[in-house]
Design a protein around this motif. Sequence first.
Motif, PDB file in Angstrom:
ATOM      1  N   GLN A   1       0.824  -1.214   0.000  1.00  0.00           N
ATOM      2  CA  GLN A   1       0.000   0.000   0.000  1.00  0.00           C
ATOM      3  C   GLN A   1       0.856   1.261   0.000  1.00  0.00           C
ATOM      4  N   GLY A   2       2.125   1.127   0.457  1.00  0.00           N
ATOM      5  CA  GLY A   2       2.968   2.303   0.624  1.00  0.00           C
ATOM      6  C   GLY A   2       3.740   2.716  -0.615  1.00  0.00           C
ATOM      7  N   VAL A   3       3.648   1.935  -1.689  1.00  0.00           N
ATOM      8  CA  VAL A   3       4.391   2.303  -2.890  1.00  0.00           C
ATOM      9  C   VAL A   3       3.807   3.597  -3.465  1.00  0.00           C
ATOM     10  N   HIS A   4       4.651   4.418  -4.054  1.00  0.00           N
ATOM     11  CA  HIS A   4       4.175   5.687  -4.606  1.00  0.00           C
ATOM     12  C   HIS A   4       3.182   5.421  -5.741  1.00  0.00           C
ATOM     13  N   PRO A   5       2.030   6.116  -5.729  1.00  0.00           N
ATOM     14  CA  PRO A   5       1.013   5.859  -6.756  1.00  0.00           C
ATOM     15  C   PRO A   5       1.545   6.013  -8.177  1.00  0.00           C
ATOM     16  N   ASP A   6       2.563   6.849  -8.359  1.00  0.00           N
ATOM     17  CA  ASP A   6       3.114   7.017  -9.712  1.00  0.00           C
ATOM     18  C   ASP A   6       3.749   5.733 -10.239  1.00  0.00           C
ATOM     19  N   LEU A   7       4.096   4.814  -9.351  1.00  0.00           N
ATOM     20  CA  LEU A   7       4.709   3.556  -9.799  1.00  0.00           C
ATOM     21  C   LEU A   7       3.663   2.487 -10.117  1.00  0.00           C
ATOM     22  N   SER A   8       2.388   2.769  -9.819  1.00  0.00           N
ATOM     23  CA  SER A   8       1.338   1.809 -10.177  1.00  0.00           C
ATOM     24  C   SER A   8       1.352   1.587 -11.688  1.00  0.00           C
ATOM     25  N   ARG A   9       1.024   0.381 -12.099  1.00  0.00           N
ATOM     26  CA  ARG A   9       0.956   0.026 -13.523  1.00  0.00           C
ATOM     27  C   ARG A   9       2.289   0.267 -14.228  1.00  0.00           C
ATOM     28  N   SER A  10       3.394  -0.012 -13.544  1.00  0.00           N
ATOM     29  CA  SER A  10       4.699   0.152 -14.189  1.00  0.00           C
ATOM     30  C   SER A  10       5.540  -1.086 -13.949  1.00  0.00           C
ATOM     31  N   VAL A  11       6.696  -1.128 -14.611  1.00  0.00           N
ATOM     32  CA  VAL A  11       7.648  -2.215 -14.392  1.00  0.00           C
ATOM     33  C   VAL A  11       8.104  -2.237 -12.928  1.00  0.00           C
ATOM     34  N   LEU A  12       8.104  -1.060 -12.286  1.00  0.00           N
ATOM     35  CA  LEU A  12       8.630  -0.984 -10.918  1.00  0.00           C
ATOM     36  C   LEU A  12       7.646  -1.501  -9.864  1.00  0.00           C
ATOM     37  N   THR A  13       6.495  -1.992 -10.302  1.00  0.00           N
ATOM     38  CA  THR A  13       5.614  -2.766  -9.419  1.00  0.00           C
ATOM     39  C   THR A  13       5.278  -4.117 -10.068  1.00  0.00           C
ATOM     40  N   SER A  14       6.203  -4.593 -10.908  1.00  0.00           N
ATOM     41  CA  SER A  14       5.990  -5.870 -11.613  1.00  0.00           C
ATOM     42  C   SER A  14       7.229  -6.743 -11.500  1.00  0.00           C
ATOM     43  N   ASP A  15       7.034  -8.000 -11.098  1.00  0.00           N
ATOM     44  CA  ASP A  15       8.109  -8.985 -11.201  1.00  0.00           C
ATOM     45  C   ASP A  15       7.927  -9.634 -12.574  1.00  0.00           C
ATOM     46  N   LEU A  16       8.616  -9.093 -13.571  1.00  0.00           N
ATOM     47  CA  LEU A  16       8.346  -9.517 -14.956  1.00  0.00           C
ATOM     48  C   LEU A  16       8.788 -10.948 -15.214  1.00  0.00           C
ATOM     49  N   LEU A  17       9.895 -11.356 -14.614  1.00  0.00           N
ATOM     50  CA  LEU A  17      10.374 -12.716 -14.852  1.00  0.00           C
ATOM     51  C   LEU A  17       9.445 -13.722 -14.163  1.00  0.00           C
ATOM     52  N   GLY A  18       8.970 -13.371 -12.984  1.00  0.00           N
ATOM     53  CA  GLY A  18       8.052 -14.250 -12.260  1.00  0.00           C
ATOM     54  C   GLY A  18       6.604 -14.074 -12.689  1.00  0.00           C
ATOM     55  N   LEU A  19       6.326 -13.130 -13.597  1.00  0.00           N
ATOM     56  CA  LEU A  19       4.959 -12.806 -14.042  1.00  0.00           C
ATOM     57  C   LEU A  19       4.045 -12.613 -12.827  1.00  0.00           C
ATOM     58  N   TYR A  20       4.460 -11.695 -11.944  1.00  0.00           N
ATOM     59  CA  TYR A  20       3.744 -11.505 -10.693  1.00  0.00           C
ATOM     60  C   TYR A  20       3.706 -10.008 -10.373  1.00  0.00           C
ATOM     61  N   ALA A  21       2.527  -9.476 -10.118  1.00  0.00           N
ATOM     62  CA  ALA A  21       2.402  -8.067  -9.759  1.00  0.00           C
ATOM     63  C   ALA A  21       2.747  -7.897  -8.290  1.00  0.00           C
ATOM     64  N   VAL A  22       3.813  -7.176  -8.010  1.00  0.00           N
ATOM     65  CA  VAL A  22       4.251  -6.982  -6.621  1.00  0.00           C
ATOM     66  C   VAL A  22       5.118  -5.728  -6.570  1.00  0.00           C
ATOM     67  N   ALA A  23       4.911  -4.926  -5.521  1.00  0.00           N
ATOM     68  CA  ALA A  23       5.683  -3.682  -5.398  1.00  0.00           C
ATOM     69  C   ALA A  23       6.968  -3.899  -4.613  1.00  0.00           C
ATOM     70  N   GLY A  24       7.024  -4.931  -3.778  1.00  0.00           N
ATOM     71  CA  GLY A  24       8.202  -5.159  -2.945  1.00  0.00           C
ATOM     72  C   GLY A  24       9.439  -5.477  -3.776  1.00  0.00           C
ATOM     73  N   ALA A  25      10.600  -5.047  -3.275  1.00  0.00           N
ATOM     74  CA  ALA A  25      11.846  -5.153  -4.046  1.00  0.00           C
ATOM     75  C   ALA A  25      12.286  -6.594  -4.253  1.00  0.00           C
ATOM     76  N   SER A  26      11.991  -7.465  -3.300  1.00  0.00           N
ATOM     77  CA  SER A  26      12.378  -8.873  -3.400  1.00  0.00           C
ATOM     78  C   SER A  26      11.575  -9.654  -2.367  1.00  0.00           C
ATOM     79  N   TYR A  27      11.668 -10.983  -2.443  1.00  0.00           N
ATOM     80  CA  TYR A  27      10.973 -11.807  -1.442  1.00  0.00           C
ATOM     81  C   TYR A  27      11.511 -11.509  -0.047  1.00  0.00           C
ATOM     82  N   GLY A  28      12.838 -11.361   0.067  1.00  0.00           N
ATOM     83  CA  GLY A  28      13.453 -11.116   1.374  1.00  0.00           C
ATOM     84  C   GLY A  28      13.054  -9.758   1.928  1.00  0.00           C
ATOM     85  N   THR A  29      13.085  -8.738   1.078  1.00  0.00           N
ATOM     86  CA  THR A  29      12.692  -7.403   1.521  1.00  0.00           C
ATOM     87  C   THR A  29      11.237  -7.419   1.991  1.00  0.00           C
ATOM     88  N   HIS A  30      10.395  -8.122   1.236  1.00  0.00           N
ATOM     89  CA  HIS A  30       8.986  -8.220   1.628  1.00  0.00           C
ATOM     90  C   HIS A  30       8.854  -8.878   2.988  1.00  0.00           C
TER      91      HIS A  30
END
Lengths: 510, 510
Positions: free
Chosen positions: A262-291
């Motif tokens: 919820q805390g990701v900046h709204p400007d990053l919504s619908r961008s690569v920076l809220t997408s795990d493209l290789l995992g084909l998974y929508a997520v804002a967190g930087a990595s599994y560990g960071t999450h």
Amino acid sequence: MTEFKRRSAELNDLLCVLNVLTWDARTQMPAGGTAARAHQMATISGVARERLLAPEFEQAAQQVTGNEADTRAAQQALEAVAAMRRVPAALTHDLAVLKSESQVLWAQARSTGNFATFAPALERMVDLNRQLADALGYEDHPYDALLNTYEPGLTVATLLPLFGRLRAHHVELLQAIQDQPQPRSDFLTRQYPAAQQKEFSLAMAQLFGYDTGRGRLDESAHPFEISFTQQDVRITTRFQEHFLPAALFGTLHETGHAMYEQGVHPDLSRSVLTSDLLGLYAVAGASYGTHESQSRLWENRIGRSRAFWDLHYPQLQATFPEQLADVDVTEFHRAVNRVQPSLIRVEADELTYDLHIMLRVELERALIGGELSVQDLPEAWNSRIQSDLGLTVPSDSQGVLQDIHWSSGMFGSFPTYTIGNIMASQFYQAAEQALPELSAHLSAGNYAPLRQWLTEQIYQYGRTFTPHELLIRTTGSGLDPAPYLQYLTNKYSDLYGLKGEITSFSASSL
Amino acid sequence: MTEFKRRSAELNDLLCVLNVLTWDARTQMPAGGTAARAHQMATISGVARERLLAPEFEQAAQQVTGNEADTRAAQQALEAVAAMRRVPAALTHDLAVLKSESQVLWAQARSTGNFATFAPALERMVDLNRQLADALGYEDHPYDALLNTYEPGLTVATLLPLFGRLRAHHVELLQAIQDQPQPRSDFLTRQYPAAQQKEFSLAMAQLFGYDTGRGRLDESAHPFEISFTQQDVRITTRFQEHFLPAALFGTLHETGHAMYEQGVHPDLSRSVLTSDLLGLYAVAGASYGTHESQSRLWENRIGRSRAFWDLHYPQLQATFPEQLADVDVTEFHRAVNRVQPSLIRVEADELTYDLHIMLRVELERALIGGELSVQDLPEAWNSRIQSDLGLTVPSDSQGVLQDIHWSSGMFGSFPTYTIGNIMASQFYQAAEQALPELSAHLSAGNYAPLRQWLTEQIYQYGRTFTPHELLIRTTGSGLDPAPYLQYLTNKYSDLYGLKGEITSFSASSL
């Protein structure tokens, strides 16, 4: 909107839709819907893969110039495209087919305790994952390639000494704890109606700062958090009427994940920076560990602290007046922090949990490295449980067959649980330094300053920075277990009245 | 699987996914999720449109040979592709943009009662729909083109005399009813807790044959049924604690829709024959009217019948012992069939409902035909309500602004509600002829024979046949209002003690 942003937005939409389909399947869908849903998800995944690999997307990414966020997004897109292109279509297909087959075989084997019926599928899964590692590429160890899909930048070379140090510390601390008398915890298994558990847990989640105007709490067999942009971030929990901590701390854990999303900046919504493209998974967190660092921070650092319960235990007692009539806050706090070796990872306490993780990491690394055969896996598992936890595994169902991960083809994800614990303590230490009033805020039930600091330092950036960059920016150093070991030593010394004898911590923190 | 079937299956998957997103938005989504969901749905619609218009899909359809189902599917696909190609992309885009804008303006106008603030958007909507009609093509009247998207084959030339006959009958029957004393209905507005309403309504839905292993009942602001293949068919209802009939008959209505969707042959799942390709909507029913015939049949023919309540009223009374203590089954049955002119369509009884529909159809036909201006619309509405129902419209909020349809660009869908009523009586009459024991079955609460007959005759075929073909196959004749008029005349003659004086029925049925 540039062509790259337009295509990135559509890709993120597709990944968000996959998440909606997943959430529905796990919380709402009638049993009959399973087969049709699998088709629907395969079709959307196929469309997403097609759009990711479209030459127009790559060209658009190559033409991006501008601010750091834009160029980083383009760079990440190009890396994902390149990585996905390196994996042969036949391997992706074989892995998908094997995944559904082996999950069924695993579930059967777990219910009968017969590892042999699952072994052939697991052997093939190890083989395909070694092929995947070869396709993705690595420098030192094939396990690095897999690790990297969950935790960018992490390698066996970093992990092994880190985990070695943790293990020595944890085993010694566990031994010291086991020499002490155990607190009572009988009252945790009294009857706690689900409705009141939900009410209290959700109230605490909202106090932490979970925004239910952009989220909701439901029930599911396995608790999880999932997001469809920062506008809609949902969590689930599982209510056990005869075990209070499960839903309570489970909800606080998912709340930590959810506040990150919820805390990701709204400007990053619908961008690569809220997408795990290789995992084909929508997520804002930087990595599994960071999450995981955020779920652990809010669950354990805050939710299991004495300050939290000094403040909120009266409310819990008011919610369950009969069940907790004979329990004071000291007893409650000690009970929910009780350390006790057990066979099952998901039921483990904060200290022995890492031992469960390290066991799995060592075994899966050896499997992928070809140093351990599937045939020898149960024996390796059981002897390690004996040596680390002093327990005998009575059946593979409670041993090597307990987790779904390997049958789902997830090799390399287990380390992120412990990495998350380590990062949580690093971030928390940095927050303490940045916010001199932090402990007063927390004692007053004011969670906003901590959440805002985490949002400014971490959440708002989504996947802009790697986990390592986030650590450096926020704490000034890379992955460092010292704050975590210090936290555990202090915590359990207080709780169990230990007196400074944890040499493996002192020695390694010199 | 042939290329055509593979591509059809993926298209149906995409349409099913759109339905999941719609269901979630209307029943589960937190308020914050609205904007992101709109993007997600637009992206999936765009992908579906792209795949429908791909040259490879058309070529694959052209190569289909084989059984009747396959060739019909290919034919329908080619027709949808051709129709969609006739509509300029700019018009599709303008309609989508106007739709979201005008729904907002409509909602504002409805809450203030100020039609003038909505009129410009409605004028543009009428204009774009006339352009749409021109693009789609028609022979006699532009309204035919729009009508055809909801009810294939239906034309103004068929509709006008049909509705003229219905209106004469209904107005005369209403007059006769209004000369009689009204039954009591005070008890329907007592307090009925939602939980028990849900329990009873769902029990009745399951008795009819709704399979909750492939479906579920939820709450939403506006009740609806939606399917994601016949494996997952969901219904919603709205519980009004102070008006028992709303959720009760609403649930039985949606149950009729749901049993149609659940009854389609599994072989037609993921095919063109369970896809409305032009409307980009996953649905197994042959048309809006055919679908409505099943909701009305189960809601009104069965659910409001004396036999149904003779059997189930004791259970309802046991569910609400205090609320229904002073009400016998005769009083209850009369109350839920009471006829009373009112201003609002969705609250209308079975008889006056058609008058509400016919008013709208006449006005929207005139708008699209250019015979009525938007400016003159409120006056035309109000005078018709006065003449048909004897009521004065106090505000446009309770008049011309009450429905969302026109602001959503839905011109041509209103007739299908009354067409559904007519078809319901034709199908029911055919069922009575085919099943000599039908009335005994129903009196015994055995709904399976009727459901099975409807499944064999209608449900299993999905969209294989046009509504007209289904009528011919099942009843031997095309659209014929006689059985419906006969049913209404008999029903209300019994309920209100009328004595054979409905001349407009007798005259027109000669």
